[in-house]
Design a protein around this motif. Structure first.
Motif, mmCIF file in Angstrom:
data_model
loop_
_atom_site.group_PDB
_atom_site.id
_atom_site.type_symbol
_atom_site.label_atom_id
_atom_site.label_comp_id
_atom_site.label_asym_id
_atom_site.label_seq_id
_atom_site.Cartn_x
_atom_site.Cartn_y
_atom_site.Cartn_z
ATOM 1 N N UNK A 8 69.503 0.576 17.404
ATOM 2 C CA UNK A 8 69.389 -1.004 17.442
ATOM 3 C C UNK A 8 69.032 -1.270 19.273
ATOM 4 N N UNK A 9 68.097 -1.670 19.704
ATOM 5 C CA UNK A 9 67.358 -2.009 21.258
ATOM 6 C C UNK A 9 67.566 -2.891 21.174
ATOM 7 N N UNK A 10 68.258 -3.999 21.768
ATOM 8 C CA UNK A 10 68.121 -5.642 21.959
ATOM 9 C C UNK A 10 69.073 -5.866 23.664
ATOM 10 N N UNK A 11 67.728 -7.110 24.205
ATOM 11 C CA UNK A 11 67.371 -8.288 25.390
ATOM 12 C C UNK A 11 67.605 -6.738 26.332
ATOM 13 N N UNK A 12 66.417 -6.738 26.569
ATOM 14 C CA UNK A 12 65.953 -5.203 27.492
ATOM 15 C C UNK A 12 65.044 -5.380 28.429
ATOM 16 N N UNK B 142 62.458 3.439 27.423
ATOM 17 C CA UNK B 142 63.576 3.673 26.732
ATOM 18 C C UNK B 142 62.839 4.852 25.409
ATOM 19 N N UNK B 143 63.000 5.740 25.736
ATOM 20 C CA UNK B 143 62.405 6.204 24.099
ATOM 21 C C UNK B 143 63.677 7.209 23.022
ATOM 22 N N UNK C 248 60.679 10.051 31.860
ATOM 23 C CA UNK C 248 61.789 8.900 30.902
ATOM 24 C C UNK C 248 63.413 8.753 31.980
ATOM 25 N N UNK C 249 63.808 7.387 31.016
ATOM 26 C CA UNK C 249 65.068 6.332 31.522
ATOM 27 C C UNK C 249 65.519 6.990 30.733
#
Length: 482
Positions: free
Chosen positions: A253-257, A244-245, A215-216
């Motif tokens: 918040x996960x954004x713009x990936x 992403x885990x 995993x990254x």
């Protein structure tokens, strides 16, 4: 002649003014040089918090030649900067260069900043990867029953920690680990590139992550997390290189990936079978937006399969999946327990997919043989709307569990263009219940069409999650070395 003379004098005056300005500037620089011998790089960035103190890795013996180990340099630098945790925090700057390193741990009130031309190279010397205990919500390592190698960048029980840069690179050199995994020569589970445990106020942003051993990025048992502007790339055949885990995390918040992966681009988790049930730490209040995913063998967004602590209130929007096995996939099984509920997805665009929607109730990978066969998962309140897909092999494969149907499924305003060699039956549905509105091709009978008056079904919740209220500060530094 008089005009020429006036022009000549005008030029001389301009030259004199410029000379005076230059002398003034030079004298100020000389005065400054009496205080600081060298003025380093200046840079600006956005962060949850700015820092008062800063240092460069080269101040601690770092060598960016791609050959010299910098593990001790990172450890020494971070140890030294820990004294500033209560004095405005500290930042460690990694200049341009190739910085070979094994695992190192971060501290609270700390920023690790990578120059745009900085590359962290993960060491292939296993002695630089200490082993630690398995995660309590998993009960064992995922690759092997024993513990796991510490991640390249690791931290536990931290507050206010940032890993960012000018799109600097972290290269896990994962082929070394993938070969050992395939040959079953690993005593412990492979390391991740970044893992933060039991921590609060985390920012991971503006980085390129390459070739992770597994995993990254793995935030686990943590809260108040911003993940922004990441480029994550691994070869499609690479094993378990999830992007992403978020795992047993709250308010993320996960954004713009942008992610190209050998596994799920974003995989939401919360523990494995009886260990996850006992630990009981859900993932909730998760926002995913503006994600672009390429993963021919996996999902753009996966919920599970390790979801025994529960997953609730996930909001995904503006998702693009290209040549990806499935758009959103729910993975669970008898023995998992837990729940996946209150999931909202809108504005997905997909090109060349095997499945648009996929729910699996028979994902049978178990931690061990001690799971409880009576621990049935609850899958309820799964909402999709405003989806467009083309070149699709099969619209949906929705498979609940006998005597434990997946309920509350809502799909609205969806247009799926089937591939030339698509399956004759675009929808497969077993043990599910729900409704649809404005969906093409026509869904299975378990998802009856409610008509155009129901087109607003499956809407997002109106209010924002707390993490959306957090605004980043503008930080600026001039690196000075005495």
């Amino acid at each position: 002649m008089e005009l020429l003379w006036k022009d000549h004098m005008r030029v001389q005056v301009i030259r004199l003014v410029c000379a005076v300005l230059l002398v003034t500037l030079l004298s100020s620089e000389v005065a400054e040089s009496r205080k600081v011998k060298t003025v380093g790089t200046s840079f600006k960035y956005e962060a949850i918090n700015c820092r008062t103190h800063s240092a460069s890795l080269t101040d601690f013996g770092g060598v960016g030649d791609g050959k010299t180990s910098n593990t001790k340099a990172f450890q020494s630098a971070i140890s030294h900067l820990s004294q500033y945790a209560s004095k405005g925090g500290a930042q460690l700057y990694v200049p341009a260069g190739k910085w070979l390193t094994g695992s190192f741990s971060l501290i609270s009130h700390f920023t690790l900043y990578l120059n745009k031309d900085a590359v962290l190279l993960a060491s292939q010397d296993i002695s630089e990867w200490p082993a630690i205990e398995p995660l309590p919500s998993y009960g064992r390592g995922r690759d092997a029953p024993a513990g796991r190698y510490t991640s390249l960048i690791f931290g536990t029980n931290l507050t206010d920690v940032i890993v960012t840069g000018g799109n600097g690179t972290i290269d896990g050199q994962g082929a070394f680990w993938w070969q050992k995994f395939h040959k079953k020569k690993l005593k412990y589970t492979r390391p991740y590139l970044i893992e933060l445990m039991f921590s609060d106020q985390i920012q991971i942003s503006n980085l390129t992550l390459l070739n992770s051993p597994s995993w990254n990025l793995h935030p686990v048992y943590s809260s108040n997390i911003i993940i922004k502007g990441l480029t994550i790339i691994a070869p499609v055949p690479s094993p378990n290189t999830d992007g992403i885990n978020p795992d047993s995390c709250t308010n993320t918040r996960i954004e713009d990936c942008y992610i190209v992966s050998g596994d799920d681009c974003v995989a939401v988790k919360s523990g494995w079978d009886e260990y996850g049930i006992k630990f009981g730490w859900p993932t909730k209040q998760l926002v995913i937006r503006r994600l672009t995913c390429i993963s021919p063998q996996s999902a753009a967004i996966a919920l599970g399969s390790e979801m025994s602590g529960g997953i609730q209130d996930v909001r995904a929007e503006d998702i693009t999946a290209i040549h990806t096995e499935s758009g959103v996939r729910i993975k669970t099984a008898v023995g998992r327990g837990g729940y996946v509920k209150d999931i909202y997805v809108k504005r997905m665009t997909m090109h060349t997919m095997k499945w648009v929607f996929w729910m699996t109730g028979n994902y049978g990978s178990h931690a061990d043989s001690h799971y409880d066969p009576k621990a049935l998962p609850e899958i309820n309140g799964i909402n999709y709307r405003d989806v467009v897909a083309d070149n699709v092999t099969m619209a949906a494969r929705l498979e609940g569990i006998s005597n434990d149907p997946f309920t509350g499924i809502c799909i609205a305003n969806v247009t799926i263009g089937m591939a030339a060699k698509a399956k004759k039956q675009p929808w497969t549905c077993t043990d599910i219940e729900g409704i649809t509105s404005g969906v093409t091709p026509k869904p299975c009978n378990s998802l009856p069409d409610q008509g155009p008056e129901k087109i607003k079904a499956c809407d997002f919740p109106q209010g924002n999650l707390p993490i959306d209220m957090l605004e980043l500060k503008k930080c600026a530094y001039i690196m000075k070395h005495a």
